[in-house]
Motif scaffolding. Structure first.
Motif, PDB file in Angstrom:
ATOM      1  N   VAL A 279      13.459  -3.351   2.124  1.00 17.12           N
ATOM      2  CA  VAL A 279      14.353  -2.889   3.183  1.00 17.12           C
ATOM      3  C   VAL A 279      15.866  -3.526   2.948  1.00 17.12           C
ATOM      4  CG1 VAL A 279      14.769  -2.748   5.831  1.00 17.12           C
ATOM      5  CG2 VAL A 279      12.349  -2.525   4.678  1.00 17.12           C
TER       6      VAL A 279
ATOM      7  N   VAL B   8       7.729  -3.004  -0.600  1.00 13.43           N
ATOM      8  CA  VAL B   8       8.725  -2.361  -0.126  1.00 13.43           C
ATOM      9  C   VAL B   8      10.122  -3.282   0.103  1.00 13.43           C
ATOM     10  CG1 VAL B   8       9.622  -1.057   1.683  1.00 13.43           C
ATOM     11  CG2 VAL B   8       7.267  -0.740   0.996  1.00 13.43           C
TER      12      VAL B   8
ATOM     13  N   VAL C  83       6.480  -6.600   2.804  1.00 13.16           N
ATOM     14  CA  VAL C  83       8.026  -5.889   3.155  1.00 13.16           C
ATOM     15  C   VAL C  83       9.207  -7.006   2.895  1.00 13.16           C
ATOM     16  CG1 VAL C  83       9.566  -4.989   4.734  1.00 13.16           C
ATOM     17  CG2 VAL C  83       7.204  -4.350   4.628  1.00 13.16           C
TER      18      VAL C  83
ATOM     19  N   LYS D 126       1.259   5.604   4.010  1.00  8.79           N
ATOM     20  CA  LYS D 126       2.670   6.182   3.886  1.00  8.79           C
ATOM     21  C   LYS D 126       3.420   5.478   2.912  1.00  8.79           C
ATOM     22  CE  LYS D 126       6.281   7.349   7.060  1.00  8.79           C
ATOM     23  NZ  LYS D 126       6.868   7.555   8.475  1.00  8.79           N
ATOM     24  N   TYR D 127       4.425   6.009   2.061  1.00 10.34           N
ATOM     25  CA  TYR D 127       4.949   5.353   1.102  1.00 10.34           C
ATOM     26  C   TYR D 127       6.543   5.257   1.172  1.00 10.34           C
ATOM     27  CZ  TYR D 127       4.858  10.077  -1.051  1.00 10.34           C
ATOM     28  OH  TYR D 127       5.039  11.316  -0.979  1.00 10.34           O
TER      29      TYR D 127
ATOM     30  N   SER E 194       2.136   0.788   9.244  1.00 10.99           N
ATOM     31  CA  SER E 194       1.683   2.057   8.617  1.00 10.99           C
ATOM     32  C   SER E 194       1.309   2.042   7.093  1.00 10.99           C
ATOM     33  CB  SER E 194       3.062   2.888   8.717  1.00 10.99           C
ATOM     34  OG  SER E 194       3.930   2.647   7.910  1.00 10.99           O
ATOM     35  N   ASN E 195       1.730   0.810   6.485  1.00 12.90           N
ATOM     36  CA  ASN E 195       0.991   0.538   5.293  1.00 12.90           C
ATOM     37  C   ASN E 195       0.664  -0.897   5.009  1.00 12.90           C
ATOM     38  OD1 ASN E 195       0.453   0.159   2.415  1.00 12.90           O
ATOM     39  ND2 ASN E 195       1.980   1.744   1.651  1.00 12.90           N
TER      40      ASN E 195
ATOM     41  N   PRO F 259      13.673   2.893   2.972  1.00 14.53           N
ATOM     42  CA  PRO F 259      12.748   2.131   2.584  1.00 14.53           C
ATOM     43  C   PRO F 259      11.554   3.145   1.684  1.00 14.53           C
ATOM     44  CG  PRO F 259      13.147   1.602   4.759  1.00 14.53           C
ATOM     45  CD  PRO F 259      13.720   2.882   4.443  1.00 14.53           C
ATOM     46  N   THR F 260      11.308   2.568   0.708  1.00 20.29           N
ATOM     47  CA  THR F 260      10.104   3.258  -0.357  1.00 20.29           C
ATOM     48  C   THR F 260       9.352   2.430  -1.306  1.00 20.29           C
ATOM     49  OG1 THR F 260      11.794   5.185  -0.814  1.00 20.29           O
ATOM     50  CG2 THR F 260       9.946   5.148  -2.451  1.00 20.29           C
TER      51      THR F 260
ATOM     52  N   ILE G  50       6.833  -0.697   8.872  1.00 17.10           N
ATOM     53  CA  ILE G  50       6.271  -0.493   7.559  1.00 17.10           C
ATOM     54  C   ILE G  50       5.014  -1.122   7.470  1.00 17.10           C
ATOM     55  CG2 ILE G  50       6.524  -0.904   5.006  1.00 17.10           C
ATOM     56  CD1 ILE G  50       9.719  -0.422   5.740  1.00 17.10           C
TER      57      ILE G  50
ATOM     58  N   TRP H 121       9.975   5.943   4.069  1.00 19.12           N
ATOM     59  CA  TRP H 121      10.389   5.800   5.482  1.00 19.12           C
ATOM     60  C   TRP H 121      11.731   6.221   5.702  1.00 19.12           C
ATOM     61  CZ3 TRP H 121       7.156   2.570   2.921  1.00 19.12           C
ATOM     62  CH2 TRP H 121       5.943   2.331   3.404  1.00 19.12           C
TER      63      TRP H 121
END
Length: 90
Positions: free
Chosen positions: A75, A73, A55, A28-29, A49-50, A87-88, A46, A31
């Motif tokens: 946040v 990522v 983070v 995943k990239y 999932s990745n 968040p990306t 995050i 959220w």
């Protein structure tokens, strides 16, 4: 070198990617569902999932680096410690 084999940030890894979708081939990239959640809780979601990313929680007034990294990522949190931007990876 792709995904989980990337070193945790830093150093920055982006290979030939210039956008989050390019980085997210295995994981995943993005959220959007985390907007409004506590930033620390969002960071844990995050990470689960990745696992290829590190983070970083940024409080109000903190600035991000403008370089693009597939293994990072940000946040962004508001004054109440809740996620204020989607968040990306990047």
């Amino acid at each position: 070198m792709v995904g989980a084999s990337w070193p945790h940030y830093p150093p920055c890894v982006s290979e030939d990617c210039t956008n989050a979708a390019c980085c997210g081939q295995e994981f995943k990239y993005v959220w959007p569902e985390l907007i409004g959640k506590p930033a620390s809780e969002a960071a844990e979601i995050i990470k689960k999932s990745n696992p290829a990313v590190t983070v970083l929680i940024l409080k109000p007034g903190f600035i991000r680096l403008e370089n693009f990294c597939c293994n990072r990522v940000y946040v962004f949190s508001d004054g109440n410690g809740r996620v204020s931007e989607v968040p990306t990876v990047g």
